[in-house]
Design an enzyme around this catalytic site. Structure first.
Site, PDB file in Angstrom:
ATOM      1  N   HIS A  19      15.582 115.085  19.935  1.00  0.00           N
ATOM      2  CA  HIS A  19      15.645 116.458  20.459  1.00  0.00           C
ATOM      3  C   HIS A  19      14.420 116.765  21.315  1.00  0.00           C
ATOM      4  CE1 HIS A  19      18.064 117.345  16.587  1.00  0.00           C
ATOM      5  NE2 HIS A  19      18.926 117.293  17.600  1.00  0.00           N
ATOM      6  N   LYS A  43      29.291 124.710   9.626  1.00  0.00           N
ATOM      7  CA  LYS A  43      28.417 123.657   9.117  1.00  0.00           C
ATOM      8  C   LYS A  43      27.624 124.164   7.924  1.00  0.00           C
ATOM      9  CE  LYS A  43      27.272 120.846  13.172  1.00  0.00           C
ATOM     10  NZ  LYS A  43      26.156 120.393  14.009  1.00  0.00           N
ATOM     11  N   ARG A  92      24.118 110.846  23.284  1.00  0.00           N
ATOM     12  CA  ARG A  92      23.598 109.612  22.705  1.00  0.00           C
ATOM     13  C   ARG A  92      24.511 108.429  23.005  1.00  0.00           C
ATOM     14  NH1 ARG A  92      23.073 113.095  17.817  1.00  0.00           N
ATOM     15  NH2 ARG A  92      25.190 112.386  17.625  1.00  0.00           N
ATOM     16  N   SER A 130      20.506 113.763  13.430  1.00  0.00           N
ATOM     17  CA  SER A 130      20.049 114.502  12.254  1.00  0.00           C
ATOM     18  C   SER A 130      20.799 114.041  11.007  1.00  0.00           C
ATOM     19  CB  SER A 130      20.235 116.007  12.468  1.00  0.00           C
ATOM     20  OG  SER A 130      19.420 116.455  13.511  1.00  0.00           O
TER      21      SER A 130
END
Length: 160
Positions: A19, A43, A92, A130
């Site tokens: 990040h 979430k 990513r 994460s």
């Protein structure tokens, strides 16, 4: 004349070196980057919103032209409210692309004034997520290469 401003939204649960790399890259393009710690009711967060904002502020304390805020609601509406012309999204892998592309097109339909800019992290940080960091920590692995030290300590403390 308004600053070239972008927002970088995410849950940042927790903030990672990936990040921070994206934020550093975004600052090379934009005069101001607003990191938006998002509230996502779908979430279950590992850390509270307040903790995530605090961690991000601490991690970015030496970054110039960057500020941290929180937001609940549509990202594109946040961008418009902050007078940001762009939403920064990190990519990513190709698996990220389908979802991110769909979101970018949807955001463009919601507001033609805001574009999405995709940035890739450094190759050494490309695989970090994460979710993966939390899994490594749960299994008692060393996460110090992936997150700032104070974040690693807080993750370990939360798991013990």
């Amino acid at each position: 004349m308004e600053k070239r401003r972008a927002i970088y939204p995410g849950s940042f649960d927790p903030v990672t070196y990936g990040h921070l790399d994206i934020i550093r890259r975004a600052r090379l393009i934009f005069e101001e980057v607003i990191v938006v710690v998002a509230v996502n009711p779908q979430k279950d967060s590992f850390f509270t919103l307040e903790e995530r904002v605090s961690f991000m502020k601490r991690a970015l304390s030496n970054f110039k032209g960057v500020r941290v805020e929180s937001h609940e609601g549509l990202t594109v509406e946040c961008a418009k409210a902050k007078k940001a012309r762009a939403i920064i999204r990190g990519l990513r892998a190709t698996s990220d692309f389908d979802y991110e592309f769909q979101m970018a097109v949807t955001n463009r339909k919601l507001s033609q004034e805001v574009d999405t800019i995709f940035l890739m992290p450094s190759e050494s940080l490309f695989y970090i997520s994460s979710r993966l960091i939390k899994e490594i920590a749960r299994l008692k692995g060393d996460i110090s290469a992936y997150v700032p030290g104070f974040v690693a300590k807080n993750i370990c403390k939360r798991l013990n």
